[in-house]
Motif scaffolding. Sequence first.
Motif, mmCIF file in Angstrom:
data_model
loop_
_atom_site.group_PDB
_atom_site.id
_atom_site.type_symbol
_atom_site.label_atom_id
_atom_site.label_comp_id
_atom_site.label_asym_id
_atom_site.label_seq_id
_atom_site.Cartn_x
_atom_site.Cartn_y
_atom_site.Cartn_z
ATOM 1 N N GLY A 140 0.792 -1.226 0.000
ATOM 2 C CA GLY A 140 0.000 0.000 0.000
ATOM 3 C C GLY A 140 0.823 1.274 0.000
ATOM 4 N N ASN A 141 2.149 1.179 0.173
ATOM 5 C CA ASN A 141 2.987 2.383 0.194
ATOM 6 C C ASN A 141 2.962 3.140 -1.129
ATOM 7 N N LEU A 142 2.746 2.419 -2.227
ATOM 8 C CA LEU A 142 2.770 3.046 -3.553
ATOM 9 C C LEU A 142 1.370 3.193 -4.151
ATOM 10 N N SER A 143 0.346 3.078 -3.303
ATOM 11 C CA SER A 143 -1.026 3.109 -3.819
ATOM 12 C C SER A 143 -1.655 4.499 -3.800
ATOM 13 N N SER A 144 -0.983 5.462 -3.163
ATOM 14 C CA SER A 144 -1.560 6.801 -3.031
ATOM 15 C C SER A 144 -1.616 7.518 -4.374
ATOM 16 N N GLU A 145 -2.629 8.375 -4.536
ATOM 17 C CA GLU A 145 -2.761 9.175 -5.753
ATOM 18 C C GLU A 145 -1.747 10.320 -5.799
ATOM 19 N N THR A 146 -1.249 10.701 -4.623
ATOM 20 C CA THR A 146 -0.328 11.836 -4.546
ATOM 21 C C THR A 146 1.104 11.349 -4.343
ATOM 22 N N HIS A 147 2.041 12.253 -4.620
ATOM 23 C CA HIS A 147 3.463 11.950 -4.434
ATOM 24 C C HIS A 147 4.140 13.147 -3.791
ATOM 25 N N SER A 148 5.049 12.865 -2.867
ATOM 26 C CA SER A 148 5.839 13.922 -2.254
ATOM 27 C C SER A 148 7.284 13.470 -2.143
ATOM 28 N N GLY A 149 8.179 14.273 -2.705
ATOM 29 C CA GLY A 149 9.606 13.984 -2.606
ATOM 30 C C GLY A 149 10.322 15.010 -1.756
ATOM 31 N N ALA A 150 9.562 15.716 -0.908
ATOM 32 C CA ALA A 150 10.148 16.794 -0.113
ATOM 33 C C ALA A 150 11.030 16.270 1.016
ATOM 34 N N GLY A 151 10.717 15.091 1.521
ATOM 35 C CA GLY A 151 11.490 14.538 2.631
ATOM 36 C C GLY A 151 12.621 13.659 2.149
ATOM 37 N N LEU A 152 13.398 13.158 3.114
ATOM 38 C CA LEU A 152 14.486 12.240 2.759
ATOM 39 C C LEU A 152 13.933 10.979 2.120
ATOM 40 N N ASN A 153 12.781 10.539 2.573
ATOM 41 C CA ASN A 153 12.112 9.386 1.991
ATOM 42 C C ASN A 153 10.852 9.867 1.284
ATOM 43 N N SER A 154 10.757 9.582 -0.018
ATOM 44 C CA SER A 154 9.572 9.980 -0.772
ATOM 45 C C SER A 154 8.361 9.190 -0.312
ATOM 46 N N THR A 155 7.195 9.788 -0.446
ATOM 47 C CA THR A 155 5.956 9.119 -0.066
ATOM 48 C C THR A 155 4.990 9.118 -1.243
ATOM 49 N N GLY A 156 4.037 8.191 -1.196
ATOM 50 C CA GLY A 156 3.044 8.095 -2.260
ATOM 51 C C GLY A 156 3.553 7.299 -3.441
ATOM 52 N N LYS A 157 2.915 7.484 -4.567
ATOM 53 C CA LYS A 157 3.291 6.730 -5.768
ATOM 54 C C LYS A 157 4.726 7.042 -6.171
ATOM 55 N N LEU A 158 5.326 6.102 -6.901
ATOM 56 C CA LEU A 158 6.746 6.177 -7.243
ATOM 57 C C LEU A 158 6.955 7.014 -8.497
ATOM 58 N N LYS A 159 7.835 8.004 -8.407
ATOM 59 C CA LYS A 159 8.171 8.823 -9.579
ATOM 60 C C LYS A 159 9.378 8.215 -10.290
ATOM 61 N N VAL A 160 9.222 7.971 -11.582
ATOM 62 C CA VAL A 160 10.320 7.484 -12.419
ATOM 63 C C VAL A 160 10.782 8.656 -13.280
ATOM 64 N N HIS A 161 11.966 9.167 -12.997
ATOM 65 C CA HIS A 161 12.488 10.340 -13.726
ATOM 66 C C HIS A 161 13.515 9.852 -14.749
#
Length: 296
Positions: A140-161
């Motif tokens: 469920g860690n990657l199931s969120s509709e939102t993403h935040s990379g502001a912290g040391l550990n990103s939260t929400g869905k995974l961003k592939v850059h």
Amino acid sequence: MSLVINHNMMAMTASRNLTSAYDSLSTSVNRLSSGLRINSSADDAAGLAIRELMRSDISALNQGVRNANDAISLIQTADGALQVVDEKLIRMKELAEQAATGTYNSDQRLIIDSEYQAMASEITRIASATDFNGIYLLNGNLSSETHSGAGLNSTGKLKVHFGPGNDSSEDYYYVQVGTSTASALGVGLGATTTAGRSISTQELAQTALDQINKAIVSKDKIRANLGALQNRLENTVTNLQIQAENLQASESRISDVDVATEMTEYTRDQILSQSAVAMLSQANSLPKMALNLIQG
């Protein structure tokens, strides 16, 4: 020109021409030995700036290829775990089908239900333990509709850059993976609804059949989404490789030396240098003619 002693203008002219030819010869040697037309900003300031920007984009694109390939590996890891979950759900449906018939008594159904619950627990264990580089994929860690990379550990869905910039329509997208625990799929004792919780009675076993079908569909949707993302990433890798190749060709046209042309310049400057040295030697001997006149 008069024959004089104090100033040897012919020697000065030959020396200046020798210096010019020697500088050009040095530049040609530098270019031929390095393979680059631009070795410093003095060679071509604008070309150097364009080349360095291209080189940075090429490096970023190559890293983007590695990023996309890592994401493909992550998706394959999740899909492999879901394949095992699929096997557990099929076994659970088989057990529910077995418990739904009237030829078994209550004790036997409890035994069947114990395996059913074990399968549900294994599904939850798989969902909780499946990770890629410490990133848990199915809990469920990657199931969120939102993403935040502001912290040391990103939260929400995974961003592939993968792109060299920061444009959401060009340089990255997200991998979202639904929760695949038994409770999220609606089976086992952790399920929020009665259907699918247990097969300890004939009625519960019959309702569990429908719930397991829903669980299989939910799991298949997750796998289908992952498969579509994997195909997209594979196409992205191909596109990135083509971009990097074309940029490399452009950078080469700007930066690399044309060996045939430069070798022609090198030969010309070499001949001029040798000629200038010979003429300088001759010019330096001219004051001796004035000395001969003085000596009579």
